[in-house]
Structures are given as C-alpha cells and as structure tokens.
Motif scaffolding. Structure first.
Motif, PDB file in Angstrom:
ATOM      1  N   ILE A   1     -43.819 -74.084 -54.453  1.00 40.85           N
ATOM      2  CA  ILE A   1     -42.836 -73.719 -55.481  1.00 40.85           C
ATOM      3  C   ILE A   1     -42.594 -72.206 -55.421  1.00 40.85           C
ATOM      4  O   ILE A   1     -43.278 -71.506 -54.672  1.00 40.85           O
ATOM      5  CB  ILE A   1     -43.316 -74.184 -56.878  1.00 40.85           C
TER       6      ILE A   1
ATOM      7  N   PRO B   1     -35.667 -90.527 -60.548  1.00 40.64           N
ATOM      8  CA  PRO B   1     -36.858 -91.226 -61.046  1.00 40.64           C
ATOM      9  C   PRO B   1     -37.671 -90.349 -61.984  1.00 40.64           C
ATOM     10  O   PRO B   1     -37.742 -89.132 -61.803  1.00 40.64           O
ATOM     11  CB  PRO B   1     -37.658 -91.546 -59.776  1.00 40.64           C
TER      12      PRO B   1
ATOM     13  N   TYR C   1     -36.191 -95.188 -55.565  1.00 41.78           N
ATOM     14  CA  TYR C   1     -35.713 -96.002 -54.441  1.00 41.78           C
ATOM     15  C   TYR C   1     -36.584 -95.764 -53.219  1.00 41.78           C
ATOM     16  O   TYR C   1     -37.267 -94.746 -53.128  1.00 41.78           O
ATOM     17  CB  TYR C   1     -34.254 -95.665 -54.126  1.00 41.78           C
TER      18      TYR C   1
ATOM     19  N   ARG D   1     -37.236 -94.724 -49.343  1.00 39.75           N
ATOM     20  CA  ARG D   1     -36.627 -93.637 -48.576  1.00 39.75           C
ATOM     21  C   ARG D   1     -35.509 -94.125 -47.655  1.00 39.75           C
ATOM     22  O   ARG D   1     -34.521 -93.438 -47.431  1.00 39.75           O
ATOM     23  CB  ARG D   1     -37.686 -92.898 -47.754  1.00 39.75           C
TER      24      ARG D   1
ATOM     25  N   MET E   1     -38.225 -74.798 -52.049  1.00 37.38           N
ATOM     26  CA  MET E   1     -37.389 -75.026 -50.869  1.00 37.38           C
ATOM     27  C   MET E   1     -36.274 -75.990 -51.243  1.00 37.38           C
ATOM     28  O   MET E   1     -35.157 -75.623 -51.421  1.00 37.38           O
ATOM     29  CB  MET E   1     -38.248 -75.573 -49.708  1.00 37.38           C
TER      30      MET E   1
ATOM     31  N   LEU F   1     -36.169 -80.327 -50.253  1.00 40.08           N
ATOM     32  CA  LEU F   1     -36.060 -81.173 -49.057  1.00 40.08           C
ATOM     33  C   LEU F   1     -34.884 -82.132 -49.131  1.00 40.08           C
ATOM     34  O   LEU F   1     -34.415 -82.616 -48.099  1.00 40.08           O
ATOM     35  CB  LEU F   1     -37.362 -81.956 -48.845  1.00 40.08           C
TER      36      LEU F   1
HETATM   37  C1  GDG Z   1     -41.840 -79.534 -54.123  1.00 43.26           C
HETATM   38  C2  GDG Z   1     -41.031 -78.258 -54.408  1.00 43.26           C
HETATM   39  C3  GDG Z   1     -40.334 -78.208 -52.017  1.00 43.26           C
HETATM   40  C4  GDG Z   1     -36.564 -88.176 -54.782  1.00 43.26           C
HETATM   41  N1  GDG Z   1     -36.205 -89.293 -55.431  1.00 43.26           N
HETATM   42  C5  GDG Z   1     -36.755 -90.316 -54.779  1.00 43.26           C
HETATM   43  C6  GDG Z   1     -37.470 -89.812 -53.691  1.00 43.26           C
HETATM   44  N2  GDG Z   1     -37.329 -88.495 -53.721  1.00 43.26           N
HETATM   45  C7  GDG Z   1     -37.892 -87.607 -52.685  1.00 43.26           C
HETATM   46  C8  GDG Z   1     -36.806 -86.899 -51.921  1.00 43.26           C
HETATM   47  C9  GDG Z   1     -37.588 -85.741 -51.329  1.00 43.26           C
HETATM   48  C10 GDG Z   1     -38.629 -85.478 -52.398  1.00 43.26           C
HETATM   49  O1  GDG Z   1     -38.680 -86.615 -53.256  1.00 43.26           O
HETATM   50  C11 GDG Z   1     -38.270 -84.295 -53.260  1.00 43.26           C
HETATM   51  O2  GDG Z   1     -38.575 -83.146 -52.548  1.00 43.26           O
HETATM   52  P1  GDG Z   1     -38.009 -81.722 -52.975  1.00 43.26           P
HETATM   53  O3  GDG Z   1     -38.364 -80.786 -51.916  1.00 43.26           O
HETATM   54  O4  GDG Z   1     -36.541 -81.827 -53.171  1.00 43.26           O
HETATM   55  O5  GDG Z   1     -38.633 -81.389 -54.397  1.00 43.26           O
HETATM   56  P2  GDG Z   1     -40.086 -81.476 -55.145  1.00 43.26           P
HETATM   57  O6  GDG Z   1     -40.522 -82.868 -55.352  1.00 43.26           O
HETATM   58  O7  GDG Z   1     -39.914 -80.678 -56.399  1.00 43.26           O
HETATM   59  O8  GDG Z   1     -41.100 -80.753 -54.132  1.00 43.26           O
HETATM   60  C12 GDG Z   1     -39.838 -78.156 -53.465  1.00 43.26           C
HETATM   61  C13 GDG Z   1     -41.253 -79.394 -51.811  1.00 43.26           C
HETATM   62  O9  GDG Z   1     -42.321 -79.425 -52.756  1.00 43.26           O
HETATM   63  C14 GDG Z   1     -41.873 -79.367 -50.414  1.00 43.26           C
HETATM   64  O10 GDG Z   1     -42.522 -78.170 -50.185  1.00 43.26           O
HETATM   65  O11 GDG Z   1     -39.215 -78.345 -51.158  1.00 43.26           O
HETATM   66  O12 GDG Z   1     -39.153 -76.937 -53.676  1.00 43.26           O
HETATM   67  O13 GDG Z   1     -40.582 -78.246 -55.775  1.00 43.26           O
HETATM   68  O14 GDG Z   1     -38.231 -86.097 -50.143  1.00 43.26           O
HETATM   69  O15 GDG Z   1     -36.242 -87.771 -50.974  1.00 43.26           O
HETATM   70  N3  GDG Z   1     -38.144 -90.557 -52.806  1.00 43.26           N
HETATM   71  C15 GDG Z   1     -38.126 -91.920 -52.997  1.00 43.26           C
HETATM   72  N4  GDG Z   1     -37.449 -92.481 -54.036  1.00 43.26           N
HETATM   73  C16 GDG Z   1     -36.745 -91.732 -54.943  1.00 43.26           C
HETATM   74  O16 GDG Z   1     -36.113 -92.261 -55.854  1.00 43.26           O
HETATM   75  N5  GDG Z   1     -38.793 -92.697 -52.133  1.00 43.26           N
END
Ligand code: GDG
Length: 500
Positions: A158, A301, A343, A345, A367, A369
């Motif tokens: 973060i 979610p 959901y 992936r 970041m 993702l």
């Molecule tokens: C932290 C940092 C940093 C979302 N909805 C569903 C689902 N997702 C998956 C996405 C993506 C992941 O969750 C979210 O990743 P992010 O990077 O956008 O955000 P954070 O969860 O806050 O992650 C962030 C990350 O760590 C890595 O270092 O980038 O800044 O906050 O992969 O696809 N996955 C499924 N169902 C959903 O409904 N299976």
C-alpha cells in the motif's frame, strides 16, 4: 539454494488458479511461491478461544503453507483494529477515518510477537524471509529479539503516507524504527519511497550512505522501488478459457448494443467508488445523447465487513446507485449495475474483455492490479480504453491510459466521454504500449528483483561506520525516477561529523 519464507497476515492461496479470492496480494504471492522452494507462513483465518501457537502445515496447488490460528481478541484488536481501523486508513491518507485506540496497538504488537515465536523455530540458516504488508511492520524486530539473523525483507503493498500524516499516529517513531530491523524495504513506487525517505531524513535524523542504503536509529537498511506486476501468463490463459469466453458472450448479449463500462474492486473506501458513481452521474447529465447507450457495471465484493467505515460506505453506495437509476433509467434499463459479490478470476477476465472502458479510479492505491488485468484481457484488434486515477501507483507506469483526477466529477465525465468515443487506431496504439509494459514488469520481474536484492543483503551484522564521500562531503542519495535508480546528492557534514 536458499529457501524463501514468505510471511503475510492471511495465507490464502487460490485452490484452483481460475478461482482466486479477491485481493492482489494473495494472487501475487501464490505465483511467486510456485517457483521457489520454501513456504508461506501466516494466519489461517480461524480464531480459537485460547492462543495455542500450533503451526499447521498443508500443501495447496503446489505451495506449502504453514498457518497459526489467532484468538478472537487478536482478531478484533490486531486485524479489525490496528491493521484495518488504524493503519489502512492512515496509509491511504484518510486520517478522518483513522482509529487511534491504544488497545489496538497492544493487540498488534502481541500478534506480531506471536507470529515471530511460531515462525522462529521453522527458520534455518540461509533462509531468506520476505514479509508482506502493513499488518506486520514490527515482525523483523520480534524475530531479531529471538536471535534470528537471516536476511529479512519487507514489501509494502500500500502507499506510505507523507510525514505530515504519519506523525498523527501516536507511536509513529516506534513504527519507523521497527522498519530498520529489516535489511531491505520495498515500495511500489518512487512516490512512497520518497515519503518514507522524507520521514527518515526529516523526523529521525537519518542519512543515505554512499552505497545507497539508509541509516537511522543506529541501523541501516536498503530501501528500493519494486513495482508489482501481474502473473501475465496465467491471466492470459484464463482470459482464453471457456469460462471467460462464455462470460464475455453473456455480457456482450446483456449489454445489447450498449457500451459497457466496468469497475472491479473490493468494496473499500480507498477505491473511490462513490466518486466514480458521481462522475458517471455527471457524465449522463452532461451528455444526454449517451443516456440509454452506456451501462456501468460495478463488481464490488464485500471486504472487511466488520469495520464500521465499510458498513457506512455500503449504505451510501446503495443510495447513489438508486438515485442514478431512477433519474436516468427506463422501464427496461438501469444504467448502473452494482454487484456485491465475488466472481471467479476467469469470469472477471471475460467481463473485462466485454467492457469498452475499464474505470479504475482509486483515491489512493499502492499499485492496483485491476488496471493491469483489464489491459491484459483486451482484444488486441479492438481493445477497450483504460481510465486510470492519477493516485494509483499504476499511473506512474501506465501513462498511456486516460489519466484522471477522481475527485473531480467534471474530469471523470470528460474522461469517460473521451474513452467511449476514442477512434480504434488510437485505442490500439495506447493498448499496445500498455500491454508491452504489463508484460515487461510482470509478477516474475517483481519477485525476482526483490529476492535478488534480498539475497544481496547480509542479515543483521554489526552496524558499520558511515562511509564518507571524498572531498569531505557526506553522500546522500535520492531516487531518480526517470532512470529507476538512486542518484547521489551531497550535503555539507555537520559540526562533529566525520569530514566536517
Ligand atoms: C493491495 C494494494 C496492490 C477483485 N474483485 C474480485 C477479485 N478481485 C481481485 C482483482 C485483483 C485483486 O482482487 C485486487 O488487487 P488490487 O491490486 O487492485 O487491490 P488490493 O486488493 O487493494 O491489493 C494494491 C496490491 O495489494 C498488490 O500489491 O496493487 O494497491 O491495495 O487481482 O482481480 N477477484 C475475484 N473475484 C472478485 O470478485 N476472484
């Protein structure tokens, strides 16, 4: 070769690769551990009546996992309390939502001690230990107290807050001092490294050494930038799977000649969901001819549903969605579809591909993702457009996206209009550049760079004398973000310092 021990709060590798839980960290770590020998250590997600410290070992999809259970009080004070009620909002610049409760801090320290006591007997000489994220800032301090001298690295997923914000935390100095028990500290972007540097130099009288390390509190660490990436190979396989294709067909049929805009994230105030809805509302208000032609699908979610700030947000989002739908909907059409469920992936990959616009507009994000996943799922011959917040770490890399300030409803509305009306040639040009970057800086690049840098550290040893630059100037280093490396700054030594 050294074993790699990964430590994070929750240990939850996806059972099947298409079926990952929400959360970027789990996805990235599972991908890393399939390549290295070692194990993943952390909390099982279960709570028991008394703390036993028993470590359970299992193997999930080629990853060895070792977990401990926590007590209910740990869960409330450490997880819901200090980690998600104090540090998460503070590190996302939301001091208005930050809980400063002493019992939370005590629970946080207790759980870090418990983690260290359960983990220490499992560590062998030569092991590299890689700790993840804000739940575990003091873990290296606790491991050092137990005599562990192995190299220990920390990666912060973060943002790191500006010193003006961090100093609102009652025990800020202890938190930063604990960072200096790591040999290597990694950040997602230069912006977060600068904020850390700014605290260390300004508040803790620290300095950079000539070989690019940082010294403060009588200890030295390496601080560097390691932008996290996607497991591109796995994700593109998912995007080509039958489930992804079926989901794409379903979404395309559902959109029925309308352009779909998609947002996907955990239901979290840092992701800017309210601002996004307001931006979409403004877009419909400003562009009457687009009404009925654009469908905004938000997948969100629930996450951390027991923390109060999250419950409040849910109610506001429902009200906003209702307002937009009643104002701009029709008997057979609602412009906003807000789905509060998880959901798979591979389904998400199909949804991304069906969307003409990927709307990724967090207010602050390490970041992000989702931005990278949206790009990786596109049809190269007819790609959609990524609209990305300038406050996501990803914006430092993904400059070919339409970059937007999510706090401005007007800017959001304009960005949406621009993305929805962009010519195919421009969409392809932008997508190609973005996709090249997503491939070049994938999760393997991130993991290998971090592990290489960690292997190059020595673990704890005696703190060496500060090296003094030639000519009587002490070397101080800063990050050159154009080149992605540290550059030398110089300052005059103070009275009493060597070389003065
Ligand atoms: C932290 C940092 C940093 C979302 N909805 C569903 C689902 N997702 C998956 C996405 C993506 C992941 O969750 C979210 O990743 P992010 O990077 O956008 O955000 P954070 O969860 O806050 O992650 C962030 C990350 O760590 C890595 O270092 O980038 O800044 O906050 O992969 O696809 N996955 C499924 N169902 C959903 O409904 N299976």
């Amino acid at each position: 070769m050294s074993r790699l021990i990964v430590v994070s709060n929750r240990v939850n590798p996806p059972e099947k690769r298409g079926d990952a839980p929400a959360g970027g960290l789990a996805v990235a770590i599972a991908a890393a551990l399939r390549e290295y020998s070692g194990f993943w250590f952390g909390w099982s997600g279960q709570t028991t009546e008394g703390f036993t410290g028993e470590v359970k070992t299992s193997r999930v999809d080629d990853v060895t996992v070792r977990t401990i259970d926590l007590e209910e009080g740990d869960y409330q004070e450490y997880y819901n309390g200090y980690a998600n009620g104090t540090l998460w909002p503070l590190f996302h610049y939301r001091i208005d939502l930050t809980a400063y409760d002493r019992s939370f801090g005590e629970g946080y320290d207790r759980v870090n001690r418990r983690f260290a006591e359960a983990l220490a007997p499992l560590i062998e000489p030569g092991d590299l230990i890689w700790v993840h994220d804000y739940h575990l800032f003091p873990l290296a301090r606790e491991l050092r107290r137990l005599g562990i001298g192995n190299p220990i690295g920390f990666f912060l997923h973060i943002p790191w807050p500006a010193p003006q914000l961090l100093t609102t935390l009652p025990r800020h100095r202890a938190l930063v001092e604990a960072m200096f028990d790591y040999d290597l500290v990694g950040f997602q972007t230069d912006e977060w490294l600068w904020a850390f540097e700014s605290y260390v130099l300004g508040e803790a009288a620290g300095t950079w050494t000539r070989d690019g390390r940082m010294t403060a509190f009588g200890k030295t660490l390496s601080a560097k930038v390691f932008p996290i990436g996607l497991d591109v190979e796995t994700f593109t396989e998912l995007a080509a799977s039958d489930t992804a294709i079926q989901t794409y067909d379903r979404m395309a049929a559902h959109a029925a000649f309308r352009s779909m805009v998609v947002g996907v994230e955990r239901l979290d105030y840092s992701k800017g969901l309210e601002e996004r809805l307001l931006g979409f509302e403004r877009f419909l208000a400003d562009n009457p001819y687009q009404r009925g032609k654009v469908l905004y699908l938000q997948v969100a979610p629930t996450s951390r549903g027991e923390v109060e700030a999250y419950q409040d947000m849910r109610g506001r989002l429902d009200a906003l969605t209702g307002r937009i739908n009643s104002m701009y909907g029709d008997m057979d059409f609602s412009p906003v579809r807000f789905i509060n469920r998880n959901y798979r992936r591979d389904e998400l990959a199909g949804v991304y591909r069906a969307a003409k616009v990927g709307l990724v507009t967090p207010l602050r994000d390490g970041m992000n993702l989702v931005a990278k996943e949206y790009v990786a799922a596109q049809d190269p011959h007819d790609p959609g457009v990524l609209v990305l917040s300038r406050f996501a770490g990803a914006a430092r890399q993904m400059t070919e996206a339409v970059i937007v300030n999510p706090f401005s409803h007007e800017e959001m509305a304009e960005a949406l209009k621009r993305a929805l009306t962009m010519e195919r040639a421009e969409r392809i040009d932008r997508w190609q550049a973005l996709m090249e970057g997503v491939r070049r800086t994938d999760v393997k690049t991130w993991r290998d760079a971090f592990v290489r840098a960690l292997s190059a550290t020595r673990g704890t040893g005696p703190v060496s004398e500060l090296p003094v630059a030639q000519g009587g100037w002490r070397g101080v280093r800063a990050f050159d973000f154009a080149r992605g490396q540290l550059r030398g700054h110089r300052r005059r030594p103070e009275a009493g310092e060597p070389g003065a």
